[in-house]
Write an enzyme that holds these catalytic residues in place. Structure first.
Site, PDB file in Angstrom:
ATOM      1  N   TYR A  52       3.416  18.904  -4.779  1.00 32.40           N
ATOM      2  CA  TYR A  52       3.846  17.498  -4.715  1.00 32.40           C
ATOM      3  C   TYR A  52       5.282  17.415  -4.180  1.00 32.40           C
ATOM      4  CZ  TYR A  52       5.206  12.820  -6.304  1.00 32.40           C
ATOM      5  OH  TYR A  52       5.674  11.533  -6.362  1.00 32.40           O
TER       6      TYR A  52
ATOM      7  N   SER B 291      10.413  11.281  -3.178  1.00 32.54           N
ATOM      8  CA  SER B 291      10.601  11.455  -4.622  1.00 32.54           C
ATOM      9  C   SER B 291      11.780  12.396  -4.851  1.00 32.54           C
ATOM     10  CB  SER B 291       9.347  12.075  -5.255  1.00 32.54           C
ATOM     11  OG  SER B 291       9.616  12.497  -6.586  1.00 32.54           O
TER      12      SER B 291
HETATM   13  N1  LIG Z   1       5.785   6.744 -10.482  1.00 34.83           N
HETATM   14  C1  LIG Z   1       6.668   7.709 -10.313  1.00 34.83           C
HETATM   15  O1  LIG Z   1       7.214   8.283 -11.261  1.00 34.83           O
HETATM   16  C2  LIG Z   1       7.026   8.131  -8.901  1.00 34.83           C
HETATM   17  C3  LIG Z   1       8.184   8.894  -8.707  1.00 34.83           C
HETATM   18  C4  LIG Z   1       8.514   9.292  -7.428  1.00 34.83           C
HETATM   19  C5  LIG Z   1       7.736   8.916  -6.357  1.00 34.83           C
HETATM   20  N2  LIG Z   1       6.599   8.174  -6.568  1.00 34.83           N
HETATM   21  C6  LIG Z   1       5.777   7.852  -5.402  1.00 34.83           C
HETATM   22  O2  LIG Z   1       5.544   6.471  -5.371  1.00 34.83           O
HETATM   23  C7  LIG Z   1       4.374   6.207  -4.618  1.00 34.83           C
HETATM   24  C8  LIG Z   1       3.521   5.169  -5.344  1.00 34.83           C
HETATM   25  O3  LIG Z   1       3.060   5.734  -6.545  1.00 34.83           O
HETATM   26  P1  LIG Z   1       2.991   4.934  -7.908  1.00 34.83           P
HETATM   27  O4  LIG Z   1       3.927   5.582  -8.840  1.00 34.83           O
HETATM   28  O5  LIG Z   1       3.109   3.490  -7.666  1.00 34.83           O
HETATM   29  O6  LIG Z   1       1.534   5.335  -8.413  1.00 34.83           O
HETATM   30  P2  LIG Z   1       0.149   4.546  -8.499  1.00 34.83           P
HETATM   31  O7  LIG Z   1       0.287   3.324  -9.321  1.00 34.83           O
HETATM   32  O8  LIG Z   1      -0.850   5.578  -8.887  1.00 34.83           O
HETATM   33  O9  LIG Z   1      -0.089   4.061  -7.006  1.00 34.83           O
HETATM   34  C9  LIG Z   1      -0.627   4.885  -6.009  1.00 34.83           C
HETATM   35  C10 LIG Z   1      -1.223   4.010  -4.949  1.00 34.83           C
HETATM   36  O10 LIG Z   1      -1.757   4.847  -3.917  1.00 34.83           O
HETATM   37  C11 LIG Z   1      -3.103   4.443  -3.663  1.00 34.83           C
HETATM   38  N3  LIG Z   1      -3.912   5.579  -3.256  1.00 34.83           N
HETATM   39  C12 LIG Z   1      -4.152   6.718  -3.945  1.00 34.83           C
HETATM   40  N4  LIG Z   1      -4.982   7.519  -3.261  1.00 34.83           N
HETATM   41  C13 LIG Z   1      -5.280   6.852  -2.100  1.00 34.83           C
HETATM   42  C14 LIG Z   1      -6.088   7.152  -0.978  1.00 34.83           C
HETATM   43  N5  LIG Z   1      -6.789   8.294  -0.902  1.00 34.83           N
HETATM   44  N6  LIG Z   1      -6.176   6.240   0.020  1.00 34.83           N
HETATM   45  C15 LIG Z   1      -5.490   5.070  -0.048  1.00 34.83           C
HETATM   46  N7  LIG Z   1      -4.676   4.750  -1.078  1.00 34.83           N
HETATM   47  C16 LIG Z   1      -4.588   5.638  -2.101  1.00 34.83           C
HETATM   48  C17 LIG Z   1      -3.613   3.863  -4.974  1.00 34.83           C
HETATM   49  O11 LIG Z   1      -4.634   2.896  -4.748  1.00 34.83           O
HETATM   50  P3  LIG Z   1      -6.233   3.128  -4.865  1.00 34.83           P
HETATM   51  O12 LIG Z   1      -6.488   3.994  -6.041  1.00 34.83           O
HETATM   52  O13 LIG Z   1      -6.754   1.717  -4.963  1.00 34.83           O
HETATM   53  O14 LIG Z   1      -6.607   3.766  -3.547  1.00 34.83           O
HETATM   54  C18 LIG Z   1      -2.365   3.149  -5.475  1.00 34.83           C
HETATM   55  O15 LIG Z   1      -2.295   1.863  -4.903  1.00 34.83           O
HETATM   56  C19 LIG Z   1       3.694   7.556  -4.403  1.00 34.83           C
HETATM   57  O16 LIG Z   1       3.951   8.015  -3.086  1.00 34.83           O
HETATM   58  C20 LIG Z   1       4.388   8.451  -5.393  1.00 34.83           C
HETATM   59  O17 LIG Z   1       4.387   9.801  -5.008  1.00 34.83           O
HETATM   60  C21 LIG Z   1       6.234   7.768  -7.807  1.00 34.83           C
END
Ligand SMILES: NC(=O)c1ccc[n+]([C@@H]2O[C@H](COP(=O)([O-])OP(=O)(O)OC[C@H]3O[C@@H](n4cnc5c(N)ncnc54)[C@H](OP(=O)(O)O)[C@@H]3O)[C@@H](O)[C@H]2O)c1
Length: 264
Positions: free
Chosen positions: A155, A142
């Site tokens: 984070y 990120s």
């Molecule tokens: N969205 C942003 O603004 C942003 C910016 C920078 C980086 N990121 C990074 O992008 C990545 C994906 O995030 P996202 O934005 O797509 O958010 P998201 O929609 O909340 O997706 C997170 C995913 O991680 C899974 N997850 C959460 N806890 C888990 C656990 N204990 N075991 C297994 N799976 C787990 C969730 O599935 P379940 O709940 O089904 O387990 C979900 O599929 C993350 O690493 C995040 O830090 C996001």
């Protein structure tokens, strides 16, 4: 339907957001998939659609990656399934609260998913990739990992770890034929914000998740080590990284720098 490539991608955090879109894009490129997350129902719906639309094989591994036993099962799959040629370390959590307001258990939970699980999965697959001289590891970091000023300290620290790990593995595994990429999204429209307890009115300008993943895949196809899809001027990253590298030859010295000499 795409021509099948007879390789598969293991996607963590595939049930929503960035992981679900990557799964869609890799299926459309003809890759089979192994989807990993906790929510089986959502993964089944995604798997059913992707099988129908693309003809690829989609397997589901329901796992809480913060549970050592469930994580071990995913590690074992990565070690033993020679079909898997790409690991996408995407699962991650964030939090809106500041460090002093977080309990040690909350802090540990973020580290367990964002660092420990990601590192163990990478460790499970890297020896196999290094031995066969191919394979790719995509780590979702990120921009917060470059910006303590954003105030998301734990984070951001986990995401700085992911960036460093990727840069180190690029140097270690790159010469063995393994491609390692860090993707640094900025604010992207997914569920992570609500899950983390953010006031949605306070969220910064946000990119749509499809655009983010498509841009990250352009970086993947170019074999970039660090991909920052939202950064308008790529030279800013290059300047930053060049400044870092220019310090390296100065670090090891027999004596402390003059500014640290005791005044006599
Ligand atoms: N969205 C942003 O603004 C942003 C910016 C920078 C980086 N990121 C990074 O992008 C990545 C994906 O995030 P996202 O934005 O797509 O958010 P998201 O929609 O909340 O997706 C997170 C995913 O991680 C899974 N997850 C959460 N806890 C888990 C656990 N204990 N075991 C297994 N799976 C787990 C969730 O599935 P379940 O709940 O089904 O387990 C979900 O599929 C993350 O690493 C995040 O830090 C996001």
């Amino acid at each position: 339907m795409n021509q099948l490539v007879n390789k598969s991608v293991l996607v963590t955090g595939a049930s929503s957001g960035i992981g679900a879109v990557y799964a869609d894009r890799f299926a459309k490129r003809g890759y089979d998939l192994v989807l990993v997350a906790r929510d089986r129902t959502r993964m089944e719906a995604l798997a059913e659609r992707l099988r129908r639309e693309t003809g690829v094989a989609v397997d589901i591994l329901q796992a809480d990656l913060t549970d050592a036993g469930e994580l071990a099962q995913v590690e074992e799959r990565l070690r033993s399934d020679a079909h898997i040629s790409i690991l996408l370390n995407n699962a991650g959590v964030s939090t809106a609260s500041s460090f002093a307001d977080q309990s040690p258990d909350e802090v540990a939970k973020i580290i367990n998913l964002n660092i420990t699980a990601l590192t163990r999965l990478t460790s499970a697959v890297a020896p196999r990739f290094a031995k066969t001289g191919d394979g790719a590891i995509i780590n979702i970091s990120s921009v917060v990992g470059l910006a303590p000023e954003f105030g998301m300290t734990i984070y951001g620290a986990t995401k700085a770890f992911v960036l460093f790990l990727t840069q180190g593995l690029h140097l270690e595994l790159g010469p063995k034929g393994v491609y390692v990429q860090a993707v640094l999204p900025a604010s992207t429209r997914t569920e992570i914000w609500e899950r983390a307890g953010w006031d949605m009115n306070a969220v910064p300008p946000t990119m749509e998740v499809d655009e983010l993943v498509d841009a990250a895949l352009v970086g993947f196809d170019r074999h970039e080590t660090v991909t920052i899809p939202s950064l308008p001027d790529a030279d800013q990253w290059k300047t930053f990284d060049t400044a870092r590298q220019s310090m390296i030859s100065n670090f090891n010295q027999v004596h402390a720098a003059a500014r640290y000499h005791l005044a006599s």
